[in-house]
Design a protein around this motif. Structure first.
Motif: not given
Length: 181
Positions: A100, A110-111, A113-116
């Motif tokens: 993204e 923040a985005r 952190e959501e993805l490994e």
């Protein structure tokens, strides 16, 4: 009666970086807009305690915030297409695949952190040295070649004059005659 003509730049300023990249800046920027953008950059720098002239020992998080503030400062003075390129942040995963693209650093972090295994990188990768050279160039363009004034609390005190004033007598110990006295 005297007349004086003043030119207004209508052609964008262009920063050529490398062989292929051209970033376009506004032909003219109103003084208050420039000063507001510059003050925001200085405030971010001051809050993080980062000296742009000495980046040794700087915490990575603080450096990222200041680098982002530099990009926001520059992007605010650019034409829209160049600004979009300067401000784009990519959230990337394994091998650099872009998941993204965003413009807000907090949202991008923040985005990620959501993805490994994801991290945030600048969409337009430039060495910090080039960013700082762009800042210097832009200041020269829009402020008439002088750094804009900052708040007095950010200024250092004036240096003492070189040398010391002596209180001793001269070596000759005598007075010199002055003609006409």
């Amino acid at each position: 009666m005297a007349n004086k003509s003043f030119a207004i730049n209508k052609t964008p300023h262009v920063a050529e970086i490398g062989d292929d990249l051209k970033l376009e800046f506004e032909p003219e920027v109103m003084g208050d807009e420039f000063m507001d953008a510059y003050q925001l950059l200085r405030d971010t720098q001051r809050q993080s305690g980062v000296d742009l002239d000495d980046l040794s020992g700087v915490d990575g998080t603080d450096l990222r915030k200041v680098t982002r503030a530099v990009r926001v400062f520059l992007g605010g003075l650019m034409l829209p297409e160049s600004a979009a390129l300067m401000l784009r942040l990519d959230v990337v995963v394994d091998g650099g695949t872009v998941v993204e693209s965003l413009n807000d650093l907090d949202a991008a972090l923040a985005r990620a952190e959501e993805l490994e295994g994801a991290r945030v990188v600048d969409g337009l990768r430039l060495p910090d040295r080039v960013l700082l050279e762009l800042v210097t160039w832009v200041i020269e363009l829009y402020s008439g070649g002088q750094r804009p004034p900052t708040q007095s609390v950010g200024s250092s005190t004036a240096s003492r004059p070189a040398g010391t004033r002596g209180t001793g007598t001269s070596r000759s110990g005598g007075s010199t005659r002055v003609r006409g006295r």
